[in-house]
Design an enzyme around this catalytic site. Sequence first.
Site, PDB file in Angstrom:
ATOM      1  N   SER A 144      62.942 -42.240  -6.890  1.00  0.00           N
ATOM      2  CA  SER A 144      63.438 -41.068  -7.046  1.00  0.00           C
ATOM      3  C   SER A 144      63.175 -40.413  -8.450  1.00  0.00           C
ATOM      4  O   SER A 144      62.655 -41.555  -9.051  1.00  0.00           O
ATOM      5  CB  SER A 144      65.107 -41.319  -7.202  1.00  0.00           C
ATOM      6  OG  SER A 144      65.679 -40.157  -8.008  1.00  0.00           O
ATOM      7  N   TYR A 157      71.537 -46.472 -10.707  1.00  0.00           N
ATOM      8  CA  TYR A 157      70.686 -45.716  -9.679  1.00  0.00           C
ATOM      9  C   TYR A 157      69.343 -45.464 -10.400  1.00  0.00           C
ATOM     10  O   TYR A 157      68.457 -45.903  -9.530  1.00  0.00           O
ATOM     11  CB  TYR A 157      71.318 -44.173  -9.613  1.00  0.00           C
ATOM     12  CG  TYR A 157      70.625 -43.787  -8.048  1.00  0.00           C
ATOM     13  CD1 TYR A 157      70.591 -44.125  -7.007  1.00  0.00           C
ATOM     14  CD2 TYR A 157      69.680 -42.590  -8.557  1.00  0.00           C
ATOM     15  CE1 TYR A 157      69.794 -43.539  -5.945  1.00  0.00           C
ATOM     16  CE2 TYR A 157      68.805 -41.840  -7.528  1.00  0.00           C
ATOM     17  CZ  TYR A 157      68.892 -42.485  -6.258  1.00  0.00           C
ATOM     18  OH  TYR A 157      68.240 -41.827  -5.245  1.00  0.00           O
TER      19      TYR A 157
END
Length: 240
Positions: A144, A157
């Site tokens: 990501s 995350y």
Amino acid sequence: MQSLQGKTALITGAGKGLGKSMALALAAEGVHLGLIARTEADLVLVKEAALKINPGIKVALHTADVSEYEQVQTAIKSITDELQAVNILINNAGILKVGSFKDTPIKEWEQVIKTNVFGAYYTIMETLPHLLAQNSGDVINIGSTAGLKGNANLSAYGASKAAVNNLSEALMQELRKSNIRVSTVNPSTIATEMTMNANFTDGNEEKVLQPEDLAQLVVDHLKLPQRALVKDFSLWSTNP
Ligand SMILES: NC(=O)c1ccc[n+]([C@@H]2O[C@H](COP(=O)([O-])OP(=O)(O)OC[C@H]3O[C@@H](n4cnc5c(N)ncnc54)[C@H](OP(=O)(O)O)[C@@H]3O)[C@@H](O)[C@H]2O)c1
């Protein structure tokens, strides 16, 4: 460009969102599919959709929580026994938790790391012997852009996706001499349940990137001649 026809891809998190979209794009290229997620009903729907797109492919599915090693072992054994091959692994299963560092419960932090990092690690561990035995293959790890720099309220995350990037590059360095290409794809916001639930799309689902955009990129990457390896790539939107 090489044809993907007849290859076999194992995709985690294949029940919806990006995993589903990549599965359907690969089905259109004649790729047999092994699908993993926790929700069987989602996998069954993806299987039906894939066979509608290409009735000539084989599709095997198995539920597993990728954060549990034994479940990953069982699922990959069952799928590889059924399909008798694996050429492409896409480590896509992942979860997102948004919240300040101090307010994030330890269990939640651990679960993000267990799913996003250990999930990829377990899946690679179980798939690698197949790729090494055939001296070829592709591993695509979904990172990501949140893993490329720190962001407020995304500590777990972001840390998990930074780890995915580093794990992926380490593996690339080890495996490219065995003709196995390992790449990391770092998408920014794409309209899926994950980002809609987190309110990242701000009600602009049609304007932001769509799962098909990523799926197209992954298919094109896999079609590159085997001698060419893209180490990592980020996908950004023209509608920030
Ligand atoms: N959408 C974005 O903007 C974006 C951007 C950057 C990176 N990513 C990454 O792309 C990947 C896919 O995201 P998405 O947006 O498609 O998410 P999504 O719509 O929430 O779909 C996630 C998929 O992963 C599965 N999954 C989640 N936890 C799992 C577990 N423990 N074991 C097995 N399967 C699991 C889910 O199915 P079950 O719940 O049934 O297991 C589902 O099929 C993730 O790694 C995410 O971090 C997404």
